[in-house]
Structures are given as C-alpha cells and as structure tokens.
Design a protein around this motif. Sequence first.
Motif, PDB file in Angstrom:
ATOM      1  N   THR A  46       0.495  -1.589  -0.021  1.00 50.29           N
ATOM      2  CA  THR A  46      -0.062   0.499   0.431  1.00 50.29           C
ATOM      3  C   THR A  46       0.807   1.375   0.208  1.00 50.29           C
ATOM      4  O   THR A  46       1.667   1.275   0.374  1.00 50.29           O
ATOM      5  CB  THR A  46      -1.059   0.249   1.561  1.00 50.29           C
ATOM      6  OG1 THR A  46      -2.016  -1.313   1.564  1.00 50.29           O
ATOM      7  CG2 THR A  46      -1.882   1.303   1.317  1.00 50.29           C
ATOM      8  N   LEU A  47       1.016   1.818  -0.999  1.00 45.54           N
ATOM      9  CA  LEU A  47       1.199   3.334  -0.918  1.00 45.54           C
ATOM     10  C   LEU A  47       0.493   4.447  -1.569  1.00 45.54           C
ATOM     11  O   LEU A  47      -0.563   4.247  -1.693  1.00 45.54           O
ATOM     12  CB  LEU A  47       2.119   3.099  -2.942  1.00 45.54           C
ATOM     13  CG  LEU A  47       3.469   2.921  -2.432  1.00 45.54           C
ATOM     14  CD1 LEU A  47       3.504   2.079  -3.858  1.00 45.54           C
ATOM     15  CD2 LEU A  47       4.214   2.214  -1.458  1.00 45.54           C
ATOM     16  N   GLU A  48       0.799   5.496  -0.623  1.00 44.00           N
ATOM     17  CA  GLU A  48       0.129   6.461  -0.834  1.00 44.00           C
ATOM     18  C   GLU A  48       1.012   8.178  -1.230  1.00 44.00           C
ATOM     19  O   GLU A  48       2.071   8.259  -0.857  1.00 44.00           O
ATOM     20  CB  GLU A  48      -0.009   7.288   0.649  1.00 44.00           C
ATOM     21  CG  GLU A  48      -0.781   8.969   0.668  1.00 44.00           C
ATOM     22  CD  GLU A  48      -1.252   8.519   2.579  1.00 44.00           C
ATOM     23  OE1 GLU A  48      -2.770   8.666   2.805  1.00 44.00           O
ATOM     24  OE2 GLU A  48      -0.793   9.350   2.749  1.00 44.00           O
ATOM     25  N   VAL A  60       2.916   3.661   3.410  1.00 42.03           N
ATOM     26  CA  VAL A  60       1.489   3.195   4.321  1.00 42.03           C
ATOM     27  C   VAL A  60       2.214   2.349   5.598  1.00 42.03           C
ATOM     28  O   VAL A  60       2.074   2.560   7.345  1.00 42.03           O
ATOM     29  CB  VAL A  60       0.657   3.484   3.850  1.00 42.03           C
ATOM     30  CG1 VAL A  60      -0.957   2.914   5.107  1.00 42.03           C
ATOM     31  CG2 VAL A  60       0.053   4.080   2.522  1.00 42.03           C
ATOM     32  N   ASN A  61       2.055   1.004   5.709  1.00 40.80           N
ATOM     33  CA  ASN A  61       1.895   0.271   6.041  1.00 40.80           C
ATOM     34  C   ASN A  61       3.891  -0.745   6.561  1.00 40.80           C
ATOM     35  O   ASN A  61       3.875  -1.681   7.412  1.00 40.80           O
ATOM     36  CB  ASN A  61       1.502  -1.096   5.603  1.00 40.80           C
ATOM     37  CG  ASN A  61      -0.020  -0.361   5.833  1.00 40.80           C
ATOM     38  OD1 ASN A  61      -0.670   0.635   7.057  1.00 40.80           O
ATOM     39  ND2 ASN A  61      -0.991  -0.713   5.280  1.00 40.80           N
ATOM     40  N   GLY A  62       4.862   0.125   5.825  1.00 41.81           N
ATOM     41  CA  GLY A  62       6.268  -0.974   5.558  1.00 41.81           C
ATOM     42  C   GLY A  62       5.944  -1.441   4.747  1.00 41.81           C
ATOM     43  O   GLY A  62       6.891  -2.678   5.368  1.00 41.81           O
ATOM     44  N   MET A 118      -3.103   4.014  -3.909  1.00 39.22           N
ATOM     45  CA  MET A 118      -2.913   2.285  -4.575  1.00 39.22           C
ATOM     46  C   MET A 118      -2.371   1.002  -3.719  1.00 39.22           C
ATOM     47  O   MET A 118      -1.000   1.844  -3.137  1.00 39.22           O
ATOM     48  CB  MET A 118      -1.972   2.908  -5.575  1.00 39.22           C
ATOM     49  CG  MET A 118      -0.706   2.797  -5.559  1.00 39.22           C
ATOM     50  SD  MET A 118       0.604   2.813  -6.542  1.00 39.22           S
ATOM     51  CE  MET A 118       0.748   1.445  -6.983  1.00 39.22           C
ATOM     52  N   VAL A 119      -2.932   0.242  -3.913  1.00 39.82           N
ATOM     53  CA  VAL A 119      -2.661  -1.546  -3.651  1.00 39.82           C
ATOM     54  C   VAL A 119      -1.989  -1.604  -5.020  1.00 39.82           C
ATOM     55  O   VAL A 119      -2.390  -2.274  -5.829  1.00 39.82           O
ATOM     56  CB  VAL A 119      -3.216  -2.106  -3.195  1.00 39.82           C
ATOM     57  CG1 VAL A 119      -3.218  -3.032  -2.456  1.00 39.82           C
ATOM     58  CG2 VAL A 119      -3.890  -1.223  -1.848  1.00 39.82           C
TER      59      VAL A 119
END
Length: 145
Positions: A30-32, A51-53, A116-117
């Motif tokens: 997951t990227l922002e 986002v979550n590493g 985006m994922v």
Amino acid sequence: PHVSSTAPSEAIKYEESAVADALRGAGPVTLEVDRVCIAPSGCLLLCFNDVNGDAQNVRERLRDNAIGAARAQNETVHCTLARLFPKEDAALSDAMMRDMNALCARWTARLRGARMVARNVVYVVEERYGFCDGHRTRISLAAGA
C-alpha cells in the motif's frame, strides 16, 4: 550490451527466479502519494509514502534472498513518469525548472494522499537505458502464488 527479449540468458532466468522466490507471499504493497517532483537529472517522479511498511518488507526480502540485490537502500518509493533529458551537455534552464516545479506543485496538490495497492511487481530486463521494452515478467505478491 543487447539482450534478446525473446530468449533471456540463463543468468537472467536465474535472477528472475530468485526475485520471484523472494517476493512470493510478500503481500500487497500500500502506497500513498506524497508529491510529484522533477529531479535534477530531468526525471519526473511520483513519490510515495510506504503506508504500512510493505515496500520495506519487499526490499528486505530482496536484500536477503536475491543475489546481487542492494544491501543498503534509501526509503524513497517512486515511479518515474518521464525522463526529460535535455540535449547532451545541457541542463534544464532555471526558467524551465521554475515552470516544472510549479507544475509539480499543482499536481502534488491534486494527488497527495491518494492511495494505491500494488499486488504485483514487474521484472523487466532493460535492453536500453531508460526504456522498459525488454523481456518482462509479472510477479504476484500474493501468498500461495
């Protein structure tokens, strides 16, 4: 050197297999969007926050399991949108950089925070610098893929 896109060498096949093995089961990334910027080299970049590493997890898997993977990496996650190379031995002018930076600021304001994922990565053999026109393989990040 030119690598045939129709028949990857044994070394490339081995590397591709090692990358796929390292990434299998890593899970989605997951990227922002953080910003759009122009690098001094002329590359237009879309930069993300991890986002979550998840991206760090992918990097660690590659570092630990793929021969030749970089041992030290920065925390930047980006997508090269364009390579705006100036003429040989020329830099982008100050006016051009100001215009590009203003355009990047406008796009950053529109895109910042969008998420985006990524569920796959694409392994590409870059036949020519700056082009993704060589042999390519989609690698799933899903568990059990």
